[in-house]
Design a protein around this motif. Structure first.
Motif, short mmCIF file in Angstrom:
data_model
loop_
_atom_site.label_atom_id
_atom_site.label_comp_id
_atom_site.label_asym_id
_atom_site.label_seq_id
_atom_site.Cartn_x
_atom_site.Cartn_y
_atom_site.Cartn_z
N GLU A 11 0.81 -1.22 0.00
CA GLU A 11 0.00 0.00 0.00
C GLU A 11 0.85 1.28 0.00
OE1 GLU A 11 -2.36 -3.18 2.29
OE2 GLU A 11 -0.26 -2.47 2.14
N LYS A 12 1.99 1.24 0.69
CA LYS A 12 2.82 2.43 0.82
C LYS A 12 4.07 2.39 -0.07
CE LYS A 12 1.27 3.42 5.54
NZ LYS A 12 1.70 3.66 6.95
N SER A 13 4.09 1.45 -0.97
CA SER A 13 5.23 1.35 -1.88
C SER A 13 5.19 2.49 -2.90
CB SER A 13 5.20 0.01 -2.63
OG SER A 13 5.28 -1.07 -1.72
N PRO A 14 6.32 2.87 -3.47
CA PRO A 14 6.33 3.92 -4.50
C PRO A 14 5.49 3.51 -5.71
CG PRO A 14 8.55 3.53 -3.67
CD PRO A 14 7.70 2.44 -3.11
N THR A 15 4.77 4.45 -6.25
CA THR A 15 3.89 4.19 -7.40
C THR A 15 4.70 3.83 -8.64
OG1 THR A 15 2.21 5.68 -6.53
CG2 THR A 15 2.13 5.20 -8.89
N VAL A 16 4.18 2.88 -9.41
CA VAL A 16 4.79 2.45 -10.66
C VAL A 16 3.84 2.78 -11.82
CG1 VAL A 16 5.58 0.46 -12.02
CG2 VAL A 16 6.19 0.66 -9.59
N ILE A 17 4.41 3.26 -12.90
CA ILE A 17 3.65 3.58 -14.11
C ILE A 17 3.79 2.44 -15.11
CG2 ILE A 17 3.38 5.18 -16.05
CD1 ILE A 17 4.84 7.28 -14.21
N LEU A 18 2.65 1.96 -15.64
CA LEU A 18 2.65 1.07 -16.80
C LEU A 18 2.11 1.87 -17.98
CD1 LEU A 18 1.13 -2.23 -15.28
CD2 LEU A 18 3.55 -1.62 -15.52
N GLN A 19 2.80 1.84 -19.11
CA GLN A 19 2.39 2.70 -20.22
C GLN A 19 2.40 1.97 -21.56
OE1 GLN A 19 4.62 4.68 -22.75
NE2 GLN A 19 2.61 5.20 -23.63
N SER A 20 1.34 2.17 -22.32
CA SER A 20 1.23 1.62 -23.66
C SER A 20 0.37 2.57 -24.49
CB SER A 20 0.60 0.22 -23.63
OG SER A 20 -0.65 0.24 -22.96
N HIS A 21 0.31 2.36 -25.80
CA HIS A 21 -0.55 3.22 -26.62
C HIS A 21 -1.71 2.42 -27.19
CE1 HIS A 21 0.94 1.94 -30.66
NE2 HIS A 21 2.13 1.87 -30.11
N MET A 22 -2.83 3.11 -27.38
CA MET A 22 -4.08 2.43 -27.74
C MET A 22 -4.33 2.34 -29.24
SD MET A 22 -6.92 5.36 -26.73
CE MET A 22 -6.22 5.76 -25.14
N ASP A 23 -3.65 3.14 -30.05
CA ASP A 23 -3.91 3.14 -31.49
C ASP A 23 -3.08 2.08 -32.21
OD1 ASP A 23 -1.63 4.76 -30.83
OD2 ASP A 23 -1.58 5.42 -32.92
N MET A 24 -3.44 1.82 -33.47
CA MET A 24 -2.71 0.85 -34.28
C MET A 24 -2.56 1.38 -35.70
SD MET A 24 -5.53 -2.16 -35.10
CE MET A 24 -4.63 -2.85 -36.50
N VAL A 25 -1.51 0.91 -36.37
CA VAL A 25 -1.35 1.19 -37.80
C VAL A 25 -2.32 0.29 -38.56
CG1 VAL A 25 0.20 0.99 -39.77
CG2 VAL A 25 1.05 1.91 -37.60
N CYS A 26 -3.11 0.88 -39.44
CA CYS A 26 -4.14 0.12 -40.17
C CYS A 26 -3.75 -0.02 -41.64
CB CYS A 26 -5.49 0.82 -40.05
SG CYS A 26 -6.15 0.82 -38.37
N THR A 27 -3.23 -1.18 -41.99
CA THR A 27 -2.93 -1.50 -43.39
C THR A 27 -3.49 -2.88 -43.70
OG1 THR A 27 -0.77 -2.46 -42.86
CG2 THR A 27 -0.83 -0.11 -43.38
N LYS A 28 -3.74 -3.12 -44.98
CA LYS A 28 -4.31 -4.40 -45.39
C LYS A 28 -3.78 -4.80 -46.75
CE LYS A 28 -8.51 -2.17 -47.19
NZ LYS A 28 -10.00 -2.10 -47.09
N THR A 58 -11.12 -6.94 -47.98
CA THR A 58 -12.29 -6.06 -47.97
C THR A 58 -12.55 -5.49 -46.58
OG1 THR A 58 -13.77 -7.95 -47.60
CG2 THR A 58 -13.35 -7.29 -49.90
N HIS A 59 -11.61 -5.67 -45.68
CA HIS A 59 -11.76 -5.23 -44.29
C HIS A 59 -11.99 -3.72 -44.23
CE1 HIS A 59 -10.98 -5.68 -39.93
NE2 HIS A 59 -10.56 -4.43 -40.03
N ASP A 60 -12.95 -3.31 -43.39
CA ASP A 60 -13.23 -1.90 -43.14
C ASP A 60 -12.77 -1.57 -41.73
OD1 ASP A 60 -14.24 0.62 -42.64
OD2 ASP A 60 -16.19 0.25 -43.55
N PHE A 61 -11.64 -0.86 -41.62
CA PHE A 61 -11.06 -0.59 -40.30
C PHE A 61 -11.94 0.31 -39.44
CE2 PHE A 61 -6.99 -1.82 -42.37
CZ PHE A 61 -6.52 -2.70 -41.40
N ASP A 62 -12.90 1.00 -40.03
CA ASP A 62 -13.76 1.88 -39.26
C ASP A 62 -14.87 1.12 -38.52
OD1 ASP A 62 -12.41 4.19 -39.90
OD2 ASP A 62 -13.63 4.60 -41.67
#
Length: 483
Positions: A66-83, A88-92
């Motif tokens: 509970e009192k340990s130093p805070t840790v950040i986990l970080q990632s990004h939510m977007d992706m590169v969309c190519t096909k 016939t995939h519709d990325f939208d």
């Protein structure tokens, strides 16, 4: 029943499959951001969502932490969309069609989005778990990473308290990234003084092509030729051989791509055609010799074209050649901390003639801010010499190597104990979101890691789920140690 239900770690792949159902191309993160907010609400977590769709979710430490130093986990939510061309995939609107192939996961005709969907899934699985021991967590999901790190650039970091950050956006298991380059775009705009076309002169297009080009950060150390720089050298040499005029020069596509083709239009007295042809032939031998290992298909050619309306004055031609011959380009310094790492570089990615101006667009990179500005200052002096205008923009911060990083040492020791092997410590000569966190949060300690993902940003993107399991195991052991 989901396609990934039987793959370990099940909690991670449950979230990964859910993420793959949600359209999330770069710049279109509204739906995936809402999914993250809904998750936080359902689990009673404190969260922040900003106007750029970045999301921060906070979770208290488990029993004993509970009192340990805070840790950040970080990632990004977007992706590169190519096909593929046939998809016939519709990325939208369409979910990613997942395909299990042996011990890997692919998508049917599209990018998979494991970059960085698997990092998101790992973070969500830890957030949801009531059994995994961990310190207080600040889990950050950034938007629009793939289009210039825009989410991280817009993120208000004043609410972040953690001083240790684990970024989950690496595609090579056992490789820990410990530094990245910052960058800036620099533009020199040289005004053209126009003159009439000399009488009896004949126009020719000179083309330098066949170079491999490539990413100006990741492949700047390959020794590949820059067609804009080579054109400057050729024009400079040609000046000592014949009298010629120039009506335009154009080369390169983007500032972050090493240019592979440059064209210039010159005009000569037709009596000098033999000298021009001879110079082109000799220069073909010169550049093929210089780049026999890196750009074996490099070529310089000429062909007669229609008459242009006007030409550069001699002063404008001299100024253009001066810029091309003196502007910094390529690797500038190498790191003394990480063997083989380019520390600073610059790439003259684009040269364009537009109306009454020639623009020279360079991409400057460095993992040390002072070196980035040193290169910038050199370019400013060159521009001043020819009385050209300049512009600097699109700057992003570096993440300098920390020789005393505690989180890196913990990752290395934990990895070695688990797998009886030494991980590789490396850096990337390109921009990462980590640079924004390092620049905004004082004394933050950062490491970046992840599982094996192959052929990212292409329809051949493949995720190794056994590697995900090992990366998950490593992260849980590290979190348990951060008490």
């Amino acid at each position: 029943m989901g396609k990934l239900d039987n793959i370990e770690p099940k909690s991670v792949f449950k979230f990964f499959e859910e993420i793959c159902q949600i359209p999330r191309c770069s710049g279109k993160e509204e739906k995936i951001s809402k999914y993250l907010v809904d998750f936080a609400k359902q689990n009673g977590f404190t969260f922040i969502q900003d106007d750029a769709y970045n999301v921060i979710i906070k979770k208290p430490g488990t029993s004993g932490y509970e009192k340990s130093p805070t840790v950040i986990l970080q990632s990004h939510m977007d992706m590169v969309c190519t096909k593929t061309d046939t998809s016939t995939h519709d990325f939208d609107k369409d979910p990613i069609d997942l395909v299990i192939d042996g011990n890997t996961i692919k998508a049917n005709g599209t990018t998979l989005g494991a970059d960085n969907g698997i990092g998101m899934a790992i973070s969500l699985a830890i957030l949801e778990s009531k059994e995994i021991p961990h310190p207080p967590l600040e889990v950050i999901f950034t938007a629009n990473e793939e289009e210039g790190l825009q989410g991280a650039a817009q993120l208000d970091m004043t609410s972040i308290t953690g001083k240790t950050m684990i970024n989950l956006d690496v595609e090579d298991e056992g490789v820990f990234v410990a530094s990245c380059a910052g960058g800036i775009r620099h533009v020199i705009s040289l005004d053209i003084i126009w003159e009439d076309v000399p009488k009896e002169f004949v126009p020719y297009r000179v083309t330098i092509s066949g170079l491999k080009g490539g990413h100006s950060g990741l492949e700047i150390d390959k020794g590949r030729g820059n067609s804009n720089i080579l054109m400057g050298r050729f024009l400079h040499e040609l000046q000592s051989t014949i009298n010629f005029s120039l009506s335009e020069i154009n080369g390169g596509i983007k500032m972050n791509i090493i240019p592979s083709k440059t064209e210039s239009v010159i005009l000569i007295d037709n009596q000098d055609f033999g000298k021009l042809k001879s110079k082109v032939e000799s220069w073909n031998q010169i550049i093929k010799n210089e780049f026999m290992s890196s750009d074996e298909k490099v070529n310089i050619s000429i062909n007669e074209i229609d008459m242009p309306k006007k030409v550069f004055s001699n002063k404008s031609l001299d100024d253009l050649i001066f810029v091309l011959m003196t502007i910094p380009n390529g690797v500038q310094t190498m790191s003394m901390d990480i063997k083989g790492l380019v520390e600073s570089s610059t790439n003259l990615g684009v040269v364009n003639t537009v109306e009454n101006t020639v623009t020279f667009v360079s991409n400057i990179r460095s993992s040390k801010r002072s070196l980035k500005y040193n290169i910038l200052n050199k370019m400013e002096l060159i521009a001043k010499r020819v009385q050209a205008d300049t512009l600097s923009d699109s700057e992003y911060p570096e993440w300098d190597y920390d020789p005393k990083s505690n989180i890196r040492e913990l990752f290395v020791n934990t990895y070695t104990k688990l797998y009886n092997a030494e991980p590789q410590i490396t850096a990337v000569h390109a921009g990462l979101e980590c640079g924004f966190f390092k620049n905004n949060i004082q004394e933050i300690d950062i490491i970046s890691f992840g599982p094996n993902i192959y052929n990212v940003h292409s329809p051949d993107e493949t995720l190794d789920f056994n590697s995900v399991n090992r990366s998950w195991e490593l992260l849980l052991h590290v979190l348990a140690e951060l008490k």
